[in-house]
Design a protein around this motif. Structure first.
Motif, PDB file in Angstrom:
ATOM      1  N   VAL A 196      -8.987  47.155 -16.361  1.00 56.79           N
ATOM      2  CA  VAL A 196      -7.529  47.213 -16.296  1.00 56.79           C
ATOM      3  C   VAL A 196      -7.125  48.415 -15.447  1.00 56.79           C
ATOM      4  CG1 VAL A 196      -7.079  46.124 -18.530  1.00 56.79           C
ATOM      5  CG2 VAL A 196      -7.448  48.592 -18.407  1.00 56.79           C
ATOM      6  N   PRO A 197      -5.941  48.365 -14.852  1.00 59.56           N
ATOM      7  CA  PRO A 197      -5.448  49.521 -14.102  1.00 59.56           C
ATOM      8  C   PRO A 197      -5.183  50.687 -15.047  1.00 59.56           C
ATOM      9  CG  PRO A 197      -3.798  47.761 -14.181  1.00 59.56           C
ATOM     10  CD  PRO A 197      -5.048  47.215 -14.761  1.00 59.56           C
ATOM     11  N   PRO A 198      -5.111  51.889 -14.516  1.00 59.44           N
ATOM     12  CA  PRO A 198      -5.042  53.089 -15.352  1.00 59.44           C
ATOM     13  C   PRO A 198      -3.834  53.176 -16.289  1.00 59.44           C
ATOM     14  CG  PRO A 198      -4.873  53.627 -13.003  1.00 59.44           C
ATOM     15  CD  PRO A 198      -5.224  52.203 -13.088  1.00 59.44           C
ATOM     16  N   HIS A 199      -2.744  52.537 -15.954  1.00 55.59           N
ATOM     17  CA  HIS A 199      -1.565  52.659 -16.828  1.00 55.59           C
ATOM     18  C   HIS A 199      -1.648  51.714 -18.019  1.00 55.59           C
ATOM     19  CE1 HIS A 199      -0.442  49.148 -14.417  1.00 55.59           C
ATOM     20  NE2 HIS A 199       0.383  48.835 -15.382  1.00 55.59           N
ATOM     21  N   VAL A 200      -2.691  50.909 -18.086  1.00 57.01           N
ATOM     22  CA  VAL A 200      -2.842  49.970 -19.197  1.00 57.01           C
ATOM     23  C   VAL A 200      -3.934  50.470 -20.138  1.00 57.01           C
ATOM     24  CG1 VAL A 200      -3.467  47.617 -19.838  1.00 57.01           C
ATOM     25  CG2 VAL A 200      -2.114  48.036 -17.770  1.00 57.01           C
TER      26      VAL A 200
ATOM     27  N   VAL B 281      -6.293  38.770 -18.716  1.00 54.17           N
ATOM     28  CA  VAL B 281      -5.868  40.172 -18.720  1.00 54.17           C
ATOM     29  C   VAL B 281      -5.050  40.450 -17.469  1.00 54.17           C
ATOM     30  CG1 VAL B 281      -6.707  42.533 -18.413  1.00 54.17           C
ATOM     31  CG2 VAL B 281      -7.672  41.088 -20.194  1.00 54.17           C
ATOM     32  N   ASP B 282      -5.529  39.996 -16.335  1.00 49.19           N
ATOM     33  CA  ASP B 282      -4.794  40.222 -15.090  1.00 49.19           C
ATOM     34  C   ASP B 282      -3.386  39.643 -15.190  1.00 49.19           C
ATOM     35  OD1 ASP B 282      -7.072  41.402 -14.151  1.00 49.19           O
ATOM     36  OD2 ASP B 282      -7.747  39.679 -12.974  1.00 49.19           O
ATOM     37  N   ARG B 283      -3.293  38.459 -15.796  1.00 58.22           N
ATOM     38  CA  ARG B 283      -1.976  37.831 -15.908  1.00 58.22           C
ATOM     39  C   ARG B 283      -1.035  38.640 -16.806  1.00 58.22           C
ATOM     40  NH1 ARG B 283      -2.656  31.738 -17.708  1.00 58.22           N
ATOM     41  NH2 ARG B 283      -0.407  31.992 -18.053  1.00 58.22           N
ATOM     42  N   VAL B 284      -1.492  39.018 -17.990  1.00 60.37           N
ATOM     43  CA  VAL B 284      -0.585  39.742 -18.895  1.00 60.37           C
ATOM     44  C   VAL B 284      -0.238  41.123 -18.332  1.00 60.37           C
ATOM     45  CG1 VAL B 284      -1.419  38.481 -20.920  1.00 60.37           C
ATOM     46  CG2 VAL B 284      -2.351  40.735 -20.423  1.00 60.37           C
TER      47      VAL B 284
ATOM     48  N   LYS C 231      -0.013  41.872 -15.155  1.00 55.11           N
ATOM     49  CA  LYS C 231       0.958  41.633 -14.084  1.00 55.11           C
ATOM     50  C   LYS C 231       2.342  41.361 -14.675  1.00 55.11           C
ATOM     51  CE  LYS C 231       1.384  39.136  -9.705  1.00 55.11           C
ATOM     52  NZ  LYS C 231       1.006  37.906  -8.998  1.00 55.11           N
ATOM     53  N   ALA C 232       2.360  40.747 -15.845  1.00 53.95           N
ATOM     54  CA  ALA C 232       3.633  40.429 -16.491  1.00 53.95           C
ATOM     55  C   ALA C 232       4.239  41.643 -17.208  1.00 53.95           C
ATOM     56  CB  ALA C 232       3.456  39.271 -17.465  1.00 53.95           C
ATOM     57  N   GLY C 233       3.509  42.778 -17.194  1.00 54.09           N
ATOM     58  CA  GLY C 233       4.107  44.003 -17.709  1.00 54.09           C
ATOM     59  C   GLY C 233       3.520  44.536 -19.005  1.00 54.09           C
ATOM     60  N   VAL C 234       2.511  43.878 -19.561  1.00 51.59           N
ATOM     61  CA  VAL C 234       1.908  44.356 -20.808  1.00 51.59           C
ATOM     62  C   VAL C 234       1.057  45.599 -20.538  1.00 51.59           C
ATOM     63  CG1 VAL C 234       0.229  43.798 -22.610  1.00 51.59           C
ATOM     64  CG2 VAL C 234       1.942  42.114 -21.916  1.00 51.59           C
ATOM     65  N   ARG C 235       1.181  46.595 -21.421  1.00 50.29           N
ATOM     66  CA  ARG C 235       0.478  47.863 -21.186  1.00 50.29           C
ATOM     67  C   ARG C 235      -0.496  48.214 -22.299  1.00 50.29           C
ATOM     68  NH1 ARG C 235       5.305  50.575 -21.452  1.00 50.29           N
ATOM     69  NH2 ARG C 235       4.079  52.358 -22.134  1.00 50.29           N
TER      70      ARG C 235
ATOM     71  N   ASP D 242       7.709  34.523 -21.440  1.00 49.54           N
ATOM     72  CA  ASP D 242       7.901  35.016 -22.807  1.00 49.54           C
ATOM     73  C   ASP D 242       7.709  36.523 -22.893  1.00 49.54           C
ATOM     74  OD1 ASP D 242       8.372  32.470 -23.595  1.00 49.54           O
ATOM     75  OD2 ASP D 242       6.649  32.292 -24.945  1.00 49.54           O
ATOM     76  N   ILE D 243       6.740  37.048 -22.163  1.00 51.08           N
ATOM     77  CA  ILE D 243       6.461  38.486 -22.226  1.00 51.08           C
ATOM     78  C   ILE D 243       7.718  39.274 -21.887  1.00 51.08           C
ATOM     79  CG2 ILE D 243       5.222  40.375 -21.056  1.00 51.08           C
ATOM     80  CD1 ILE D 243       2.787  38.477 -20.931  1.00 51.08           C
ATOM     81  N   ALA D 244       8.420  38.833 -20.891  1.00 52.77           N
ATOM     82  CA  ALA D 244       9.664  39.505 -20.514  1.00 52.77           C
ATOM     83  C   ALA D 244      10.774  39.189 -21.517  1.00 52.77           C
ATOM     84  CB  ALA D 244      10.082  39.066 -19.114  1.00 52.77           C
ATOM     85  N   ARG D 245      10.928  37.910 -21.815  1.00 53.93           N
ATOM     86  CA  ARG D 245      12.041  37.464 -22.641  1.00 53.93           C
ATOM     87  C   ARG D 245      11.950  38.012 -24.059  1.00 53.93           C
ATOM     88  NH1 ARG D 245      12.666  32.901 -25.729  1.00 53.93           N
ATOM     89  NH2 ARG D 245      10.632  32.100 -25.107  1.00 53.93           N
ATOM     90  N   LEU D 246      10.766  37.972 -24.653  1.00 49.17           N
ATOM     91  CA  LEU D 246      10.596  38.396 -26.043  1.00 49.17           C
ATOM     92  C   LEU D 246      10.167  39.865 -26.146  1.00 49.17           C
ATOM     93  CD1 LEU D 246       8.657  35.207 -27.272  1.00 49.17           C
ATOM     94  CD2 LEU D 246      11.098  35.696 -27.564  1.00 49.17           C
ATOM     95  N   ARG D 247      10.077  40.520 -25.006  1.00 46.42           N
ATOM     96  CA  ARG D 247       9.645  41.928 -24.982  1.00 46.42           C
ATOM     97  C   ARG D 247       8.325  42.108 -25.741  1.00 46.42           C
ATOM     98  NH1 ARG D 247      13.044  44.474 -22.479  1.00 46.42           N
ATOM     99  NH2 ARG D 247      15.262  43.954 -22.332  1.00 46.42           N
ATOM    100  N   LEU D 248       7.320  41.384 -25.315  1.00 52.08           N
ATOM    101  CA  LEU D 248       6.011  41.469 -25.974  1.00 52.08           C
ATOM    102  C   LEU D 248       5.297  42.742 -25.531  1.00 52.08           C
ATOM    103  CD1 LEU D 248       4.934  37.724 -25.624  1.00 52.08           C
ATOM    104  CD2 LEU D 248       6.113  38.872 -27.520  1.00 52.08           C
ATOM    105  N   ASP D 249       4.812  43.509 -26.505  1.00 50.44           N
ATOM    106  CA  ASP D 249       4.232  44.816 -26.209  1.00 50.44           C
ATOM    107  C   ASP D 249       2.713  44.809 -26.140  1.00 50.44           C
ATOM    108  OD1 ASP D 249       6.778  46.369 -26.409  1.00 50.44           O
ATOM    109  OD2 ASP D 249       6.697  45.680 -28.492  1.00 50.44           O
ATOM    110  N   ILE D 250       2.104  44.128 -27.115  1.00 51.22           N
ATOM    111  CA  ILE D 250       0.658  44.249 -27.296  1.00 51.22           C
ATOM    112  C   ILE D 250       0.013  42.871 -27.302  1.00 51.22           C
ATOM    113  CG2 ILE D 250      -1.164  45.020 -28.871  1.00 51.22           C
ATOM    114  CD1 ILE D 250       0.773  47.132 -29.948  1.00 51.22           C
TER     115      ILE D 250
END
Lengths: 208, 208
Positions: free
Chosen positions: A181-185, A160-163, A165-169, A138-146
DNA sequence: ATCTGTGAACCGGTTCACAGCC
DNA sequence: GGCTGTGAACCGGTTCACAGAT
């Protein structure tokens, strides 16, 4: 652009709120002093905050209410809609899902997830609780941001690790647990226990 | 005692949490470095924070886990029970009323208030929603210490004024509105709109 | 040798004060 | 004259580095 302090960004949100009030009242122009009075800061602070992003005012005159509102919305990234999703459909998650305030600022809650079979499929506001296994796709398909995280402390970091990894920032966590969280998040944490303990401290040390 | 920064108090809460974990694991002693690693700070920060309140460690050895826990609980005012009450029995108030986490740290939710006739008298967890007109007398009678405010923004300031006048000196507000209190009162504000806008800002300025 | 406690240095956010424009 | 924009001064929290205790 150089780094901006979080406290500055928070104040910009505050200024925007006041500007909207002013606009509703039909005022066309406002000075840094007037903005400061509303927000409990100083006029110098207001000018400094704004100057970090450009020159929005006219010397001798002040700021155009509508122009400054528009600029602030741009700076804060409120010119678009953000897709928000909630992880955890317990008490807090449910309260968040039904919270009205999000929509009017462009934050659109479009999905709620849980692991509990008993909760999956249940309606929540005008959403239906979805199975957490569908979250990544869903994160990819629905373009979930937050992500709004409302889960028990021990579940927080793995989710948190899962979201991430799925691209949430961007994540706002209500779980009473330290999260990394990694620095870009960007992670913000609302921890009620800490807030209460700060109050407790203040009560005990009232003999300031 | 000199003034202590809020960030320091927040870290003390964090240290206490880790100490409790360590204690549960049977460790008797801990160094500033180990505490720092858990909390994402530095050993110097830990020692500085603690040194503001006294000397709790042994050079060359570290801190006694149980002694330091006890000291921190004392410093944070967690050696006693605090009577908490909730103002506003809407979605957020209800979630707060049923939140388990409070009790275990000595924060006891003992009353919930609302103005809505439809809500008054309804059960909420193991409480019953009371009429807001009874609030002032209850504050004195039940020795209510901490107010959790979960009401619409326009109702926030008047209610704060009421509870302050009735003697409350610690307030945690969830209302999305700026609130003013006299200096002897401690106010903390959780504002979801600000948190989201800080995230929005971060997302837009990801080109850090 | 190890780890605490703390003055000193550092750093970044806030406040000041004034030059510049309307 | 009034108000903005901003370098400089200030202030307080964090980091450093080392003396002191075990």
């Amino acid at each position: 652009m150089k780094h901006i302090a979080e406290s500055t960004v928070r104040r910009l949100s505050l200024y925007l709120r006041f500007l909207e009030d002013f606009e509703a009242q039909g005022h066309a122009t406002i000075s840094s002093g007037e903005l400061a009075a509303q927000g409990g800061t100083t006029s110098a602070q207001v000018r400094k905050d704004l100057s970090l992003f450009g020159s929005f005012g006219k010397r001798g005159l002040g700021y155009s209410v509508s122009d400054l509102s528009r600029s602030l919305r741009g700076i804060l990234g409120l010119g678009r809609e953000w897709n928000v999703f909630i992880v955890g459909a317990g008490k807090i998650g449910a309260a968040l899902a039904q919270f009205r305030g999000f929509r009017q600022r462009g934050f659109k809650v479009i999905a709620v997830y849980d692991v509990e079979p008993a909760r999956i499929g249940r309606p929540l506001g005008d959403l239906v609780v979805r199975d957490q296994t569908e979250m990544e796709s869903d994160i990819a398909r629905l373009r979930l941001d937050i992500a709004l995280l409302a889960v028990p402390p021990e579940a927080a970091q793995p989710l948190v690790d899962r979201v991430v990894k799925a691209g949430v920032r961007a994540i706002l966590s209500f779980a009473p647990a330290p999260i990394h969280v990694p620095p870009h998040v960007t992670l913000r944490s609302v921890n009620m226990a800490f807030e209460l303990e700060i109050l407790s401290y203040a009560l005990v040390h009232a003999d300031k």
